[in-house]
Design an enzyme around this catalytic site. Structure first.
Site, PDB file in Angstrom:
ATOM      1  N   ASP A  81      44.172  26.389  32.207  1.00 14.59           N
ATOM      2  CA  ASP A  81      44.270  27.805  32.532  1.00 14.59           C
ATOM      3  C   ASP A  81      42.971  28.333  33.140  1.00 14.59           C
ATOM      4  OD1 ASP A  81      45.686  30.238  32.515  1.00 14.59           O
ATOM      5  OD2 ASP A  81      44.745  30.851  30.632  1.00 14.59           O
ATOM      6  N   GLU A 133      46.601  33.038  41.253  1.00 16.40           N
ATOM      7  CA  GLU A 133      46.469  34.455  40.910  1.00 16.40           C
ATOM      8  C   GLU A 133      46.058  35.234  42.138  1.00 16.40           C
ATOM      9  OE1 GLU A 133      43.676  37.371  38.170  1.00 16.40           O
ATOM     10  OE2 GLU A 133      44.395  35.506  37.271  1.00 16.40           O
TER      11      GLU A 133
END
Length: 276
Positions: A81, A133
């Site tokens: 992550d 993102e």
């Protein structure tokens, strides 16, 4: 069963529930999360983030996390992550992670797209998935302005340019413990969901209300990231155990039980129970 994001998120998106990513920095948290998922027959995403590596180095924790995923009786994604550097993302893939996230959202948009696109090519060749993102999910101790939120056009272009399997969007959440109640832009989420078909991810989930989770999942979020809530549950259990004079091993058991209960609560809330 070790799988990648595509195995669990496409179904979640189609059936309107979300799969939780629970960052785990040690085997105590890992045991708690896997046990919760197996007990509730839920798919789960287990991960760590680049900012957490000082507390659990990648080479040290990767073998245990990957082995636990392979042994599990439910689908488990092992996800790196918020990879902030290209090299660390490659390292995670080489160590056997089935999914990575490259987070270049704080830098130049073109550079973010270029690095994400290259990592998508490499990861897909290795059978792994990639989350990107666009926009900026900030820190809960700071104040983010709406101009850092993801726009539908940005999301559409980013997905088309990179080929990511999942997209983290900025709609008013933040990482860490919230100092004030967050205000989520649900309309923005609806617009993004209408513009793209790629599974969407909500970061900064710890501290949101149950209604916040229900509303965002209803409007298209398929993956929710949780870490701080697990730390708070484990810390509270240890503090209580110390006050009661528990031994080290009993403290460890109390911590695992508390974290498992926190994961179970989120699985039930996200609607993924029974979906494995």
């Amino acid at each position: 069963m070790l799988v990648n994001l595509n195995t669990v998120l496409k179904k979640a998106q189609a059936e309107h529930y979300a799969v939780g990513l629970f960052n785990t920095i040690d085997t105590d948290m890992l045991e708690a999360a896997i046990a919760a998922a197996e007990g509730m027959r839920s798919p789960i995403i287990i991960g760590t983030a680049e900012v957490l590596l000082p507390y659990g180095e990648l080479k040290l924790i990767a073998p245990s996390v990957i082995a636990a995923a392979r042994r599990a009786s439910v689908p488990v994604v092992v996800h790196y992550d918020h990879g902030l550097t290209f090299d660390r993302c490659i390292e995670a893939l080489q160590l056997g992670f089935s999914s990575i996230m490259f987070d270049g959202s704080a830098g130049a948009a073109n550079e973010n797209m270029q690095n994400t696109r290259e990592l998508v090519k490499i990861a897909h060749a290795m059978g792994a998935s990639v989350e990107g993102e666009i926009g900026h999910v900030g820190d809960a101790s700071a104040t983010d302005s709406a101009d850092q939120y993801t726009t539908p056009d940005e999301a559409r272009r980013f997905i088309a340019e990179t080929g990511v399997d999942a997209l983290a969007v900025a709609i008013g959440t933040a990482h860490g413990a919230y100092k004030t109640k967050p205000k989520l832009d649900i309309l923005r989420l609806q617009q993004i969901r209408s513009a793209v078909d790629t599974p969407l991810v909500l970061h900064g989930g710890s501290g949101l209300s149950d209604d916040d989770f229900r509303n965002t999942i209803r409007e298209g979020i398929a993956k929710v990231n949780i870490f701080t809530d697990l730390c708070l549950a484990g810390s509270a259990a240890m503090q209580d155990g110390l006050a009661r004079g528990l031994s080290y091993l009993d403290l460890r058991t109390a911590k695992v039980d508390a974290i498992r209960a926190a994961v179970r609560q989120k699985i039930a809330l996200f609607g993924s129970a029974g979906q494995a």
